[in-house]
Write an enzyme that holds these catalytic residues in place. Sequence first.
Site, mmCIF file in Angstrom:
data_model
loop_
_atom_site.group_PDB
_atom_site.id
_atom_site.type_symbol
_atom_site.label_atom_id
_atom_site.label_comp_id
_atom_site.label_asym_id
_atom_site.label_seq_id
_atom_site.Cartn_x
_atom_site.Cartn_y
_atom_site.Cartn_z
ATOM 1 N N HIS A 173 0.843 -1.203 0.000
ATOM 2 C CA HIS A 173 0.000 0.000 0.000
ATOM 3 C C HIS A 173 0.880 1.255 0.000
ATOM 4 O O HIS A 173 1.028 1.930 1.011
ATOM 5 C CB HIS A 173 -0.949 -0.011 1.204
ATOM 6 C CG HIS A 173 -2.039 -1.023 1.092
ATOM 7 N ND1 HIS A 173 -2.011 -2.215 1.787
ATOM 8 C CD2 HIS A 173 -3.167 -1.037 0.350
ATOM 9 C CE1 HIS A 173 -3.097 -2.917 1.494
ATOM 10 N NE2 HIS A 173 -3.817 -2.229 0.615
ATOM 11 N N ASN A 174 1.434 1.536 -1.160
ATOM 12 C CA ASN A 174 2.322 2.682 -1.317
ATOM 13 C C ASN A 174 1.932 3.452 -2.579
ATOM 14 O O ASN A 174 0.934 3.129 -3.240
ATOM 15 C CB ASN A 174 3.788 2.226 -1.366
ATOM 16 C CG ASN A 174 4.004 1.119 -2.393
ATOM 17 O OD1 ASN A 174 3.484 1.192 -3.510
ATOM 18 N ND2 ASN A 174 4.764 0.097 -2.027
ATOM 19 N N VAL A 176 3.256 3.539 -5.483
ATOM 20 C CA VAL A 176 3.332 2.773 -6.727
ATOM 21 C C VAL A 176 2.027 2.012 -6.942
ATOM 22 O O VAL A 176 1.515 1.916 -8.065
ATOM 23 C CB VAL A 176 4.534 1.816 -6.718
ATOM 24 C CG1 VAL A 176 4.659 1.097 -8.065
ATOM 25 C CG2 VAL A 176 5.824 2.567 -6.417
ATOM 26 N N HIS A 177 1.464 1.458 -5.858
ATOM 27 C CA HIS A 177 0.150 0.816 -5.954
ATOM 28 C C HIS A 177 -0.891 1.831 -6.418
ATOM 29 O O HIS A 177 -1.727 1.529 -7.277
ATOM 30 C CB HIS A 177 -0.249 0.230 -4.599
ATOM 31 C CG HIS A 177 -1.696 -0.133 -4.487
ATOM 32 N ND1 HIS A 177 -2.279 -1.129 -5.242
ATOM 33 C CD2 HIS A 177 -2.693 0.383 -3.707
ATOM 34 C CE1 HIS A 177 -3.573 -1.224 -4.936
ATOM 35 N NE2 HIS A 177 -3.843 -0.310 -4.008
ATOM 36 N N HIS A 213 -7.022 6.625 -3.229
ATOM 37 C CA HIS A 213 -7.914 5.680 -2.549
ATOM 38 C C HIS A 213 -7.287 4.988 -1.345
ATOM 39 O O HIS A 213 -7.995 4.483 -0.485
ATOM 40 C CB HIS A 213 -8.418 4.629 -3.542
ATOM 41 C CG HIS A 213 -7.425 3.539 -3.825
ATOM 42 N ND1 HIS A 213 -6.319 3.723 -4.628
ATOM 43 C CD2 HIS A 213 -7.356 2.259 -3.383
ATOM 44 C CE1 HIS A 213 -5.626 2.603 -4.682
ATOM 45 N NE2 HIS A 213 -6.225 1.698 -3.935
ATOM 46 N N ASP A 214 -5.959 4.943 -1.261
ATOM 47 C CA ASP A 214 -5.279 4.308 -0.119
ATOM 48 C C ASP A 214 -4.308 5.259 0.564
ATOM 49 O O ASP A 214 -3.379 4.819 1.249
ATOM 50 C CB ASP A 214 -4.513 3.058 -0.576
ATOM 51 C CG ASP A 214 -5.371 1.806 -0.557
ATOM 52 O OD1 ASP A 214 -6.316 1.750 0.253
ATOM 53 O OD2 ASP A 214 -5.112 0.884 -1.365
ATOM 54 N N GLN A 374 -3.169 -16.435 -2.735
ATOM 55 C CA GLN A 374 -3.538 -15.873 -4.030
ATOM 56 C C GLN A 374 -4.624 -16.678 -4.726
ATOM 57 O O GLN A 374 -5.534 -16.112 -5.347
ATOM 58 C CB GLN A 374 -2.301 -15.766 -4.922
ATOM 59 C CG GLN A 374 -1.297 -14.733 -4.449
ATOM 60 C CD GLN A 374 -1.928 -13.367 -4.280
ATOM 61 O OE1 GLN A 374 -2.583 -12.848 -5.173
ATOM 62 N NE2 GLN A 374 -1.740 -12.777 -3.111
#
Length: 453
Positions: A173-174, A176-177, A213-214, A374
């Site tokens: 959650h950075n 780049v995401h 959004h994050d 996953q």
Amino acid sequence: MSCLMVERCGEILFENPDQNAKCVCMLGDIRLRGQTGVPAERRGSYPFIDFRLLNNTTYSGEIGTKKKVKRLLSFQRYFHASRLLRGIIPQAPLHLLDEDYLGQARHMLSKVGMWDFDIFLFDRLTNGNSLVTLLCHLFNSHGLIHHFKLDMVTLHRFLVMVQEDYHSQNPYHNAVHAADVTQAMHCYLKEPKLASFLTPLDIMLGLLAAAAHDVDHPGVNQPFLIKTNHHLANLYQNMSVLENHHWRSTIGMLRESRLLAHLPKEMTQDIEQQLGSLILATDINRQNEFLTRLKAHLHNKDLRLEDAHDRHFMLQIALKCADICNPCRIWEMSKQWSERVCEEFYRQGELEQKFELEISPLCNQQKDSIPSIQIGFMSYIVEPLFREWAHFTGNSALSENMLGHLAHNKAQWKSLLPRQHRSRGSSGSGPDQDHAGQGTESEEQTAREGDSP
């Protein structure tokens, strides 16, 4: 900004619906509140901010100056890059970023609508400024700067705020995401079944919500904040805690930057509310709610995209797809994202173990393997949503491409399962069915906890 109020947030006593009343004890949250509209947050809920620094004159002198210099350098780098991207050769070289890298970044931006866009490479080419560079380009290419008469310097200042409020130490959650989700959102906004109905406001809302959004994500999920009595959990009464924080933080940055200050008050309030509706839709706890509504609309064939309400609903669905689209990327990128999110899960598990808390589902590195996490995520969260998205798009080329990658990636993870899991699967015996059942339960529990791989 009309009114600025700094509060310490801890115990919350809600005296009436219009007040987030009494905040005491905890250091951390800065809240910006305008005279009207949505309460906003700024900035740095986690790690905690020492509020004693805010009253220290050396804070604004030393740390503030460093931050200004950092932003100035970032803007200089962007300005230099933007001139090159527009084909303007500078009179004197600026050695903040290698011009060969800028040429490659320019080439990548020319293909930003391609699904195989490599956001990791783009982030390296832009010296860690993928979110700012991407958003400036998309706002320009979509004509939003001209349409809304946005000031380019103010836009850049706002985007730098957003990028800086992501925590680079988070494996997943950075910023780049956020850039990856924004690029995916751009692709979805170009889907023929949707694109012809979208207004400039729809496009700006979609891109802004994807980018922010994050924002300020702490790298742990909602149950962790609740069981550690984090002030954000108290503030939002354990409901969509992270999503509410992302939204309010975004509003705070919009007001602080004054990006939309020139627009009519009613319009800015509507933008704030719609951003909230979009960001809150990414709460994985609401997955079944949105999936059920989408299925009903598609079954009844009653979506009317000429209607603003239905367009907004499809923007919510598009953002939800963009947020969890990693399994639909090419294997090399999808695998990287999977490893990153599991690393973040495992870090939370280690933190819980350190403080003698119950380890959350999927956060135990000794028990929860990346392939099993996953496969469950793809089966119970991703596939159902993307099948309905493909139905909506009329099985567009992009949808077919994404579903193809999803099937391939799922097969790849199955081949990487621990041997005992594969052998149980091939025998078709009862234990494998039990394992599958446990996977379903784990995924549903993960969904309820408001985090997703």
